[in-house]
Design a protein around this motif. Structure first.
Motif, PDB file in Angstrom:
ATOM      1  N   LEU A 178       0.268 -62.170 -75.356  1.00 25.07           N
ATOM      2  CA  LEU A 178      -0.773 -63.127 -75.293  1.00 25.07           C
ATOM      3  C   LEU A 178      -2.234 -62.403 -75.937  1.00 25.07           C
ATOM      4  O   LEU A 178      -2.712 -62.422 -76.316  1.00 25.07           O
ATOM      5  N   GLU A 179      -1.834 -60.967 -74.728  1.00 29.44           N
ATOM      6  CA  GLU A 179      -2.742 -59.899 -75.449  1.00 29.44           C
ATOM      7  C   GLU A 179      -2.169 -59.485 -77.048  1.00 29.44           C
ATOM      8  O   GLU A 179      -3.928 -59.094 -77.600  1.00 29.44           O
TER       9      GLU A 179
ATOM     10  N   ARG B  93      -4.695 -67.441 -83.001  1.00 25.87           N
ATOM     11  CA  ARG B  93      -4.941 -68.391 -81.998  1.00 25.87           C
ATOM     12  C   ARG B  93      -4.199 -69.321 -82.430  1.00 25.87           C
ATOM     13  O   ARG B  93      -3.937 -69.782 -81.323  1.00 25.87           O
ATOM     14  N   TYR B  94      -3.244 -69.920 -83.063  1.00 27.89           N
ATOM     15  CA  TYR B  94      -1.778 -70.819 -83.375  1.00 27.89           C
ATOM     16  C   TYR B  94      -1.506 -70.752 -82.378  1.00 27.89           C
ATOM     17  O   TYR B  94      -0.501 -71.335 -81.107  1.00 27.89           O
ATOM     18  N   SER B  95      -0.132 -69.233 -82.131  1.00 26.90           N
ATOM     19  CA  SER B  95       0.722 -67.987 -81.318  1.00 26.90           C
ATOM     20  C   SER B  95      -0.031 -68.399 -80.139  1.00 26.90           C
ATOM     21  O   SER B  95       0.982 -68.679 -78.926  1.00 26.90           O
ATOM     22  N   CYS B  96      -0.818 -67.771 -79.660  1.00 27.83           N
ATOM     23  CA  CYS B  96      -1.253 -68.155 -78.164  1.00 27.83           C
ATOM     24  C   CYS B  96      -1.005 -69.066 -77.283  1.00 27.83           C
ATOM     25  O   CYS B  96      -0.461 -69.508 -76.578  1.00 27.83           O
TER      26      CYS B  96
ATOM     27  N   GLN C 141      -3.759 -76.895 -70.104  1.00 21.42           N
ATOM     28  CA  GLN C 141      -4.893 -77.628 -71.086  1.00 21.42           C
ATOM     29  C   GLN C 141      -5.529 -76.736 -72.204  1.00 21.42           C
ATOM     30  O   GLN C 141      -6.176 -77.012 -73.646  1.00 21.42           O
ATOM     31  N   THR C 142      -5.496 -75.831 -72.041  1.00 17.20           N
ATOM     32  CA  THR C 142      -5.838 -74.380 -73.351  1.00 17.20           C
ATOM     33  C   THR C 142      -5.059 -74.527 -74.246  1.00 17.20           C
ATOM     34  O   THR C 142      -4.750 -74.497 -75.545  1.00 17.20           O
ATOM     35  N   ALA C 143      -3.457 -74.667 -73.894  1.00 22.84           N
ATOM     36  CA  ALA C 143      -2.721 -74.978 -74.749  1.00 22.84           C
ATOM     37  C   ALA C 143      -2.850 -76.226 -75.691  1.00 22.84           C
ATOM     38  O   ALA C 143      -2.721 -76.243 -76.920  1.00 22.84           O
ATOM     39  N   LEU C 144      -2.985 -77.219 -75.103  1.00 21.30           N
ATOM     40  CA  LEU C 144      -3.398 -78.646 -75.753  1.00 21.30           C
ATOM     41  C   LEU C 144      -4.372 -78.368 -77.192  1.00 21.30           C
ATOM     42  O   LEU C 144      -3.864 -78.533 -77.685  1.00 21.30           O
ATOM     43  N   GLU C 145      -5.528 -78.040 -76.351  1.00 27.55           N
ATOM     44  CA  GLU C 145      -6.808 -77.739 -77.128  1.00 27.55           C
ATOM     45  C   GLU C 145      -6.652 -77.392 -78.381  1.00 27.55           C
ATOM     46  O   GLU C 145      -6.742 -77.392 -79.429  1.00 27.55           O
ATOM     47  N   ILE C 146      -5.892 -75.798 -78.672  1.00 28.82           N
ATOM     48  CA  ILE C 146      -5.503 -75.159 -79.879  1.00 28.82           C
ATOM     49  C   ILE C 146      -4.408 -76.239 -80.690  1.00 28.82           C
ATOM     50  O   ILE C 146      -5.279 -76.263 -82.174  1.00 28.82           O
ATOM     51  N   TYR C 147      -3.717 -77.354 -79.856  1.00 30.62           N
ATOM     52  CA  TYR C 147      -2.492 -78.100 -80.542  1.00 30.62           C
ATOM     53  C   TYR C 147      -3.388 -78.930 -81.410  1.00 30.62           C
ATOM     54  O   TYR C 147      -3.158 -78.997 -82.525  1.00 30.62           O
TER      55      TYR C 147
END
Length: 671
Positions: A607-608, A616-619, A644-650
């Motif tokens: 992640l770092e 951001r997408y790979s995060c 939830q963070t993953a969902l927002e990026i997708y």
């Protein structure tokens, strides 16, 4: 109770009744029946209520006349209008005098019509205009492209004075009760004062209607239901249907050849412009070549010559990029003296004559090609010398190598909007990119186009298509001679084999995946004249993927060894960004072995790096794994936050598949 007290006809009533029946239009369905067009009919009717004059424009073979004839019958049956008048300029050059005579004969009674005939043309027009403007009739003028056509190419033309009379008459009908449809392949700018912006572009049949028409063609020409079923399942048949784009004439002519040829053979003949596919008829309504020739012959000679350069294209043209294509052609000896300054004007002429059309009114540079126009151009190109034909293929190939690199950069961008641009253009350009890739393989040159198309399938999660494309490319590269298999082309062979292994891995064909990756390592070590960092990068990637294979086989210790080998190579040549993927996978292995603290450390390192490089997408994937890790530890608050963070990026990157998967996991978490 209803008691219909009908009486016998009086003599004059009987005569009037049967005369009316005799004057009704008798509709004759086309060879395979009238199919589809429900939505088009609804839109045409709505358009006529917005403005009473409509231009129905479409390329040759779209079925404009068939639709208009059906509408005459349909509107007659549904009493959409008291009288429907039809004048087809493919049959004769209708002058205003003839039109007024024919309409007056049907609208006026015997003695009133005699008085009408006695008037001069100006008085006739004014009298009939008053009636048509106050009564809701239908007037159809079809095949209007003939009116202004070149006299040598088309017989049914009107002199300029007669055109002016017709133009004046139609313009005076604007705003009246009578509705007018003008059917044409051309844009008919000389009548724009009448229809204004009220234009309906008729395209191919919709998916359901295409299937219905193709079934009827196959039933007539193939017959055997089992054979028809096999044909429909073939991927080449689906490609053929896509090429024909639902254009009725093209479908009827081309699909009839399935009686004796396979879909693959027909596609090959279309690519080679084999005129034996056509009917051989001189009638433009029965021959796809004559259909296109009818419009092509009306282009200026300069436009005809320039448009031959579009022969290699299929389905789509980006008008704004044509100057770049012309630059590629001018680099070649055969085109160095050619003047491409009027290329855009030639394209506009082709649009005006229905050989090209807008895909979207809001994006005018994106053009659809009439399905058989490239077939026609290839047939014309066959008359040129071999050197010119080969140079055209070379220029087309070079143009699309450049575009493929550009589209690939977009799809690999960290910006969601740029990724969508790459995906959008790859979808539109797929046939052109694929055709150019075939030329590259034939010439045993770079396969950058393949990497672009593979990325397009990969992003869209279309695993079967990516695997099939990879197999096709790798099989073609088997024929490459040994002397080019160790340099830059050798590196591309290794990279293609890597993509093939990815396909096997994604389809759970683990033995083939492992075999392919081991072959990649073997070939990588044989490369010469290639930068060491490129070889190291290839080896690191391959060890990483071998780790994936072992992981899928639950051989976690073996997987960890492969990942560690990959990580050591990446650290050695300083590829910090690429390390993130391997840290991510090491985290998954540790999680599977219930080494949760170790797993979290690996995920945090991944992640770092992603954050450091702005990926951001790979995060999203790593946040997702951190969420699953927290779920396994029953730390549901932390799990929910990460997921939830993953969902927002997708959602931000419009990855609907992963967004759905993540949303389902979130919903399954305990409160």
């Amino acid at each position: 109770p209803i008691s219909p007290n009908s009486s016998k006809f009086r003599d004059e009533e009987e005569e009037k009744y049967f005369e009316k029946l005799g004057n009704l239009y008798q509709y004759t369905p086309p060879e395979y029946g009238f199919i589809g067009r429900d939505l088009e009919i609804l839109k045409i009717e709505k358009a006529l209520f917005r403005h009473n004059i409509l231009l129905l424009q479409g390329m040759g073979g779209t079925g404009k006349t068939t639709l208009l004839n059906y509408l005459r019958s349909w509107w007659q049956t549904t009493n959409f209008a008291p009288e429907i008048f039809y004048f087809g300029y493919d049959k004769q050059a209708w002058t205003l005098t003839q039109i007024l005579f024919d309409i007056g004969k049907r609208l006026y009674k015997k003695f009133e019509f005699a008085n009408f005939q006695a008037m001069n043309l100006t008085a006739q027009m004014q009298k009939l205009l008053a009636k048509l403007r106050s009564e809701s009739h239908i007037l159809i003028l079809d095949n209007l492209e003939s009116v202004t056509g070149q006299a040598l190419a088309i017989q049914n033309t009107l002199a300029s004075a007669e055109q002016k009379q017709l133009q004046d008459f139609l313009t005076r009908l604007v705003g009246g009760e009578t509705r007018v449809i003008l059917g044409s392949r051309s844009d008919e700018t000389w009548l724009q004062g009448a229809f204004r912006q009220n234009i309906y572009q008729l395209r191919g049949l919709d998916a359901e209607a295409r299937t219905e028409l193709s079934n009827k063609i196959l039933e007539r020409n193939v017959g055997d239901k089992r054979k028809i079923g096999k044909i429909r399942e073939e991927e080449d048949f689906q490609k053929l249907m896509k090429v024909l784009a639902g254009y009725p004439l093209a479908m009827e002519v081309v699909l009839a050849n399935l009686k004796n040829l396979s879909s693959q053979e027909i596609l090959a003949k279309l690519a080679a412009a084999d005129i034996n596919l056509d009917t051989g008829s001189e009638d433009k309504t029965q021959s796809i070549l004559k259909c296109v020739e009818y419009s092509h012959s009306n282009l200026s000679l300069d436009a005809q010559k320039l448009l031959l350069c579009l022969a290699p294209f299929s389905g789509f043209i980006d008008r704004s990029d044509i100057p770049n294509y012309a630059k590629q052609l001018q680099k070649l000896e055969q085109f160095q003296d050619d003047n491409f300054d009027k290329f855009d004007e030639a394209i506009q002429e082709a649009i005006n004559w229905g050989l090209l059309s807008l895909i979207n009114e809001d994006i005018p540079q994106l053009l659809q090609i009439q399905p058989v126009f490239p077939f026609f151009l290839k047939a014309k190109l066959a008359e040129s010398d071999a050197a010119t034909r080969e140079a055209l293929r070379e220029g087309f190939k070079n143009h699309y190598i450049g575009l493929a690199r550009s589209y690939n950069r977009y799809m690999e961008s960290k910006e969601p909007q740029e990724r969508q641009i790459g995906i959008f253009f790859c979808r539109l350009e797929y046939e052109n990119l694929y055709n150019a890739l075939q030329i590259c393989l034939e010439k045993q040159e770079t396969i950058d186009i393949f990497f672009c198309l593979f990325q397009y399938f990969y992003i869209n999660n279309d695993i079967p298509s990516s695997l099939k494309l990879s197999e096709f490319v790798c099989n073609a590269q088997v024929a490459y001679p040994p002397e080019i298999r160790t340099g830059e082309i050798g590196l591309e062979i290794v990279m293609a084999l890597d993509r093939l292994a990815v396909g096997y891995l994604q389809t759970q064909n683990y033995p083939q995946a492992q075999k392919s990756y081991l072959r990649v390592i073997e070939l990588s070590q044989q490369l010469q004249g290639v930068e060491a960092t490129q070889i190291k990068s290839s080896l690191a990637s391959t060890y990483h993927q071998l780790g994936r294979v072992a992981e899928e086989l639950r051989q976690y210790d073996q997987a960890r060894d492969y990942y560690q080998q990959a990580l050591e190579i990446k650290i050695e040549f300083g590829d910090r960004y690429s390390c993130a993927r391997t840290y991510h996978q090491l985290g998954i292995v540790a999680q599977q072995l219930r080494e949760y603290d170790q797993a979290r450390d690996y995920y945090q390192q991944a992640l770092e790096i992603y954050i450091e490089f702005g990926d951001r997408y790979s995060c999203a994937s790593t946040y997702g794994q951190l969420g699953l890790l927290a779920q396994a530890e029953e730390n549901y608050a932390e799990a929910r936050a990460n997921l939830q963070t993953a969902l927002e990026i997708y959602v931000e990157y419009q990855d609907e598949y992963m967004a759905t998967v993540t949303r389902e996991i979130l919903e399954s978490l305990p409160e």
